[in-house]
Design an enzyme around this catalytic site. Structure first.
Site, PDB file in Angstrom:
ATOM      1  N   SER A  12       0.973  -1.167  -0.128  1.00 36.07           N
ATOM      2  CA  SER A  12       0.100   0.054   0.067  1.00 36.07           C
ATOM      3  C   SER A  12       0.885   1.297   0.074  1.00 36.07           C
ATOM      4  CB  SER A  12      -1.156  -0.149   1.102  1.00 36.07           C
ATOM      5  OG  SER A  12      -0.096  -0.220   2.274  1.00 36.07           O
ATOM      6  N   HIS A  45      -2.576  -8.754   2.332  1.00 42.75           N
ATOM      7  CA  HIS A  45      -1.842  -7.377   3.207  1.00 42.75           C
ATOM      8  C   HIS A  45      -2.880  -6.912   4.091  1.00 42.75           C
ATOM      9  CE1 HIS A  45       0.294  -3.785   3.709  1.00 42.75           C
ATOM     10  NE2 HIS A  45      -0.070  -2.913   2.429  1.00 42.75           N
ATOM     11  N   HIS A 105       5.306 -13.001   7.606  1.00 41.79           N
ATOM     12  CA  HIS A 105       5.697 -11.474   7.204  1.00 41.79           C
ATOM     13  C   HIS A 105       6.730 -11.466   6.122  1.00 41.79           C
ATOM     14  CE1 HIS A 105       6.151  -7.124   7.401  1.00 41.79           C
ATOM     15  NE2 HIS A 105       5.011  -7.042   7.748  1.00 41.79           N
ATOM     16  N   ARG A 154       3.782  -4.929  17.505  1.00 43.61           N
ATOM     17  CA  ARG A 154       2.217  -4.638  17.484  1.00 43.61           C
ATOM     18  C   ARG A 154       1.324  -5.609  17.927  1.00 43.61           C
ATOM     19  NH1 ARG A 154       2.038  -2.998  11.392  1.00 43.61           N
ATOM     20  NH2 ARG A 154       2.712  -4.769  11.212  1.00 43.61           N
ATOM     21  N   ASP A 201      -1.949  -8.441  12.533  1.00 44.20           N
ATOM     22  CA  ASP A 201      -3.385  -8.808  12.122  1.00 44.20           C
ATOM     23  C   ASP A 201      -3.912  -9.866  13.073  1.00 44.20           C
ATOM     24  OD1 ASP A 201      -3.580  -6.896  10.368  1.00 44.20           O
ATOM     25  OD2 ASP A 201      -2.803  -8.269   8.831  1.00 44.20           O
TER      26      ASP A 201
END
Ligand code: CMX
Length: 430
Positions: A234, A264, A310, A319, A367
């Site tokens: 992105s 993504h 990843h 995160r 995620d």
């Protein structure tokens, strides 16, 4: 009008970065930093050093840095402070933060025609399409485009793009909140509250929960997803589009279209779908053996385990850890949170041995945890999750593009070759 502290900060940062670039060029403009092999040109350019991005950096073993700040050290901040950091290299002081927040508040109203566009779409339109289209529908408002058409010096581009960036950012909480209300609620929009900050307004305009924990989760969510250096789908898409001097409305919309892919940003909605399937099949507290079998079934049917792996990271994403810590404090009893935690104790070991160790990173990314926390507070429509990711990531798109323009970076145009070209090259080596 006086220059805002944000604008002054960006101007100073551009001067600092330019001076670093001058030193780099003086020391060795022709020095080689990366070699490209054939595997890389056919393999998504993985590991190829071919871009500079000064907003953030992802270390494979310690994760996201913004400037010198690790994820752990910035995760307690407000998103407005994070945008300041991304674009100026420094956190704002109290006065600069208040000034920026006022500007965001003043520019929050969304033109009525945006709602007409969004309400006219089929009811099952994906919320990411609505977000991207909502921003694109305002392209006519671009301050950069109007100034460029009148004639603009290259050194001034970034200042006009900054105006576009603030206008877009200011409208994002209302736009995302409105999309949620139109797509999943009764269509009634909740008005912006100028007494709340940027993420507080988003939490408020969703109309899902008044719990202070929910507002804090939205703050954390918008902070953690802000940027992930320059080469992800992105951010890179947004930068390539803006490098053609397409304005930020085009560039932000384009970046969001990349974020909408399941490999993504859409992975976060896939993660919750995955967790809910497990919940339905095995209940709220599945035993580890059942989970192991389920995961192997998913892999054997050719699917990926969403939220794991990843392209750059080689450890558990910090995160993910920040979200897990939030969950331990606020959602400990939630079934989805419990399942997400259990997956963390089962999936890495399976992925490590899957396909003879081919999975480069068996650890969870951001995620794998976020959706279960949103679900706990009642955001049950997982199609919406990537919109929240997108609202946050627009900060990174804007900061990256403004700095690139400030540094006078040219249009991006790498060279591509054909199979025949590669074969000739190999023949020449024989
Ligand atoms: N489940 C199953 N297989 C996986 C896997 C996973 N979670 N992650 C990687 N693999 C597989 C790949 O599909 C690839 O297999 P093939 O060679 O047969 O195609 C192999 O392992 C090697 O891939 P890799 O080098 O480890 O990973 P890539 O850099 O090519 O891809 C990513 C990275 C994120 C697309 C991949 O790990 C994936 O699909 N993960 C699941 C989706 C996901 O969570 N995406 C979100 C990432 C965060 C973000 O960008 O927002």
């Amino acid at each position: 009008m006086d220059m805002s502290d944000l604008k002054k900060g960006i101007q100073n940062h551009i001067i600092e970065l330019q001076s670093e670039i001058d030193t780099i060029f003086a020391k060795g403009r022709d020095s080689v930093v990366s070699e490209v092999n054939i595997g890389q040109i056919y393999g998504g350019m993985r590991g190829l050093v071919a871009l500079v991005c000064n907003t953030s950096y992802v270390d494979p073993y310690s994760g996201l840095y913004i400037g010198e700040y690790t994820t752990e050290t910035f995760s307690n901040k407000l998103p407005e402070e994070i945008f300041f950091l991304l674009s100026t290299g420094k956190f704002p002081d109290t006065k600069s933060l208040a000034e920026f927040q006022n500007e965001l508040n003043e520019r929050a109203p969304i033109p009525e025609y945006v709602w007409d566009v969004l309400r006219d779409l089929p009811q099952d339109t994906h919320p990411m399409t609505m977000l991207s289209l909502g921003i694109l529908s305002m392209e006519n408002e671009s301050v950069f485009k109007k100034a460029y058409q009148k004639g603009l010096k290259k050194s001034e581009y970034w200042q006009y793009s900054l105006e576009d960036a603030i206008n877009i950012l200011a409208k994002l909480p209302g736009l995302a909140g409105g999309i949620y209300r139109i797509r999943f609620g009764d269509g009634h929009l909740i008005p912006h509250d100028s007494g709340l900050d940027w993420s507080g307004n988003l939490a408020h305009m969703l109309g899902v929960s008044d719990d202070a924990g929910f507002a804090d989760l939205i703050r954390l969510y918008l902070v953690l997803h802000c940027d992930h250096e320059g080469g992800n789908v992105s951010a890179f898409t947004s930068r390539v589009v803006n490098s053609a001097l397409s304005d930020l409305y085009y560039a932000v919309s384009a970046g969001l279209n990349g974020l909408a892919g399941p490999l993504h940003g859409l992975a976060n909605q896939e993660c919750l779908r995955f967790i809910l399937e497990i919940h339905e099949k095995y209940g709220a507290d599945p035993d580890e053996e059942a989970l192991r079998t389920h995961i192997l079934d998913v892999l054997n049917s050719g699917n990926v385990i969403p939220g794991y792996g990843h392209a750059v990271l080689r450890v558990t994403d910090p995160r993910f850890i920040a979200f897990m810590n939030f969950g331990e404090t606020n959602c400990e009893s939630s079934p989805c949170f419990k399942i997400a935690k259990k997956l963390f104790s089962v999936v890495p070991d399976i992925l490590m041995h899957y396909k003879e160790g081919k999975v480069a990173n068996p650890w969870p990314n951001v995620d794998a945890m976020s959706g279960s926390l949103l679900h706990h507070y009642g955001v049950n429509e997982f199609d919406f999750y990537t919109v929240l990711f997108g609202v946050s990531r627009v900060m990174g798109f804007c900061a990256q593009n403004i700095l690139a323009q400030g540094l006078g970076q040219p249009i991006i145009r790498p060279k591509s070759v054909t199979n025949k070209w590669v074969l000739e090259r190999l023949k020449a080596k024989d």
